[in-house]
Design a protein around this motif. Sequence first.
Motif, PDB file in Angstrom:
ATOM      1  N   THR A  52       0.789  -1.235   0.000  1.00 27.47           N
ATOM      2  CA  THR A  52       0.000   0.000   0.000  1.00 27.47           C
ATOM      3  C   THR A  52       0.819   1.283   0.000  1.00 27.47           C
ATOM      4  O   THR A  52       0.323   2.318  -0.448  1.00 27.47           O
ATOM      5  N   ASP A  53       2.039   1.263   0.511  1.00 27.08           N
ATOM      6  CA  ASP A  53       2.847   2.493   0.549  1.00 27.08           C
ATOM      7  C   ASP A  53       3.242   2.914  -0.869  1.00 27.08           C
ATOM      8  O   ASP A  53       3.521   2.076  -1.725  1.00 27.08           O
ATOM      9  N   ARG A  54       3.291   4.216  -1.095  1.00 27.78           N
ATOM     10  CA  ARG A  54       3.655   4.710  -2.420  1.00 27.78           C
ATOM     11  C   ARG A  54       5.077   4.318  -2.793  1.00 27.78           C
ATOM     12  O   ARG A  54       5.351   3.942  -3.941  1.00 27.78           O
ATOM     13  N   GLU A  55       5.967   4.457  -1.845  1.00 29.43           N
ATOM     14  CA  GLU A  55       7.369   4.085  -2.088  1.00 29.43           C
ATOM     15  C   GLU A  55       7.835   3.223  -0.922  1.00 29.43           C
ATOM     16  O   GLU A  55       8.540   3.690  -0.027  1.00 29.43           O
ATOM     17  N   PRO A  56       7.453   1.941  -0.931  1.00 30.92           N
ATOM     18  CA  PRO A  56       7.798   1.081   0.208  1.00 30.92           C
ATOM     19  C   PRO A  56       9.294   0.816   0.289  1.00 30.92           C
ATOM     20  O   PRO A  56       9.975   0.676  -0.735  1.00 30.92           O
ATOM     21  N   ALA A 133       5.032 -10.532  -3.865  1.00 29.88           N
ATOM     22  CA  ALA A 133       4.557  -9.228  -3.411  1.00 29.88           C
ATOM     23  C   ALA A 133       4.783  -8.157  -4.478  1.00 29.88           C
ATOM     24  O   ALA A 133       3.945  -7.264  -4.669  1.00 29.88           O
ATOM     25  N   ARG A 134       5.906  -8.235  -5.178  1.00 32.52           N
ATOM     26  CA  ARG A 134       6.173  -7.259  -6.235  1.00 32.52           C
ATOM     27  C   ARG A 134       5.163  -7.393  -7.367  1.00 32.52           C
ATOM     28  O   ARG A 134       4.681  -6.387  -7.912  1.00 32.52           O
ATOM     29  N   ARG A 135       4.821  -8.620  -7.734  1.00 32.00           N
ATOM     30  CA  ARG A 135       3.822  -8.817  -8.784  1.00 32.00           C
ATOM     31  C   ARG A 135       2.455  -8.302  -8.336  1.00 32.00           C
ATOM     32  O   ARG A 135       1.747  -7.636  -9.094  1.00 32.00           O
ATOM     33  N   LEU A 136       2.103  -8.603  -7.095  1.00 39.58           N
ATOM     34  CA  LEU A 136       0.811  -8.171  -6.584  1.00 39.58           C
ATOM     35  C   LEU A 136       0.738  -6.649  -6.489  1.00 39.58           C
ATOM     36  O   LEU A 136      -0.269  -6.031  -6.874  1.00 39.58           O
ATOM     37  N   ARG A 137       1.793  -6.045  -6.010  1.00 39.02           N
ATOM     38  CA  ARG A 137       1.833  -4.585  -5.895  1.00 39.02           C
ATOM     39  C   ARG A 137       1.686  -3.926  -7.269  1.00 39.02           C
ATOM     40  O   ARG A 137       1.000  -2.907  -7.416  1.00 39.02           O
TER      41      ARG A 137
END
Length: 410
Positions: A52-56, A133-137
């Motif tokens: 959810t963070d813009r720039e995690p 997580a990268r794919r989902l994001r």
Amino acid sequence: MTVVVVVVGAGQAGVQVAASLREHGHAGRVVLVDTEEPLPYQRPPLSKTYLTDREPAEPTLRSAAFYAEHGIELRTGTRVRAVDVAAGVVTFGDGADLRWTDLVLATGSRPVPLAVPGTDLGGVLPLRTLADARRLRALLPSVRRVVVIGGGFIGLEVAGAALTSGAAVTVLEAAPRLLGRSVTATTAEVLLAHHRRWGIDVRVAAKATEIVGEHGKVRAVRTSDGDLLPAELVVVGIGITARDELAREAGLAVDDGIVVDAGLRTAHPHVYAIGDCARFPGPGVSTVRLESVQNATDQAEHVAQAIATGATAPYGAVPWFWSHQHGARLQMAGLTTGTDDTVVTGDPGKPAFSVYCFRGGALVGVESVNRPADHLKARKLLAEGRPVRRTEFGAGPGVTAGRLSREERS
């Protein structure tokens, strides 16, 4: 003889045991091996802020410099193909061998696959690794409808992240209630109402029977009650299972996890298992396998001390867990399996309450939602080990109690 500790698995447990070995003065070689390519990373943020963070921030456990400075030989992208416990040798995927004096198996766990047609479609994802997580994001901002299959912690946290991204979200849980293996019926019902208030369509006793696609991409999920739920993204989170095949092939005992004794040793005195993959004697139960950061970290510290100093005390840390779900901060201490009585304090309607769980009249665990002071007190009480009876909570406003039915206990 050269002293070599090989740690297989560089998740929370593996990295912690390597670091703790140095903290306890171990001067021999420490070799940390993992099949994944990235620097070892934390898993909890992957279903929460990372989505959810813009720039995690990248969820790395330690910097590359840390391993170099502490003399930890980090071998990422490396598979351990076999373990010979009699010879004290690990064999890597490229055929190279390495002799060890102590071996720590921190192999972790993998997602349980969903056995329905359509799981190979584009847009159907698990969430276990950083790559997942990268794919989902990357997908979340472009989808309007998300179906999450599985009403456990990961599923509910992902559902919250998807809702935050602007999608309409449906959660399918095959069991009669949410979090059936983790919390009491009281807490499960409150969290169910909480997620529904936020606008998530949570369906219990609802199974996915087929994932329907078009041109190789997911378009809908068919349920056991005949509904067809449109979806551009499906996240599968129906549980995880221990990665214990390496131990099994080595002839070590496994039972949904690598079986260890109270000191976290396998039948071989210099082979240990820790974290998600370890089945160990638990407080008040015969054996247990726990999936939490606290368990991984505490077990790693225990084993590092045993290897570095020869300590022989049994492992006895109080288990505790947490999950953040749309403003509901759930914290748990102890193990509530087999609970037969509860006392509820606070106000479940807010929600801000705690469920004190008893077995045979003794306190075995506490579930707290938005009551962090209760959680800290519970951890202290359970660590002290003194008898705590339900009568200590008294009666009156904000206190309810009741024997659990057989269904609630299961």
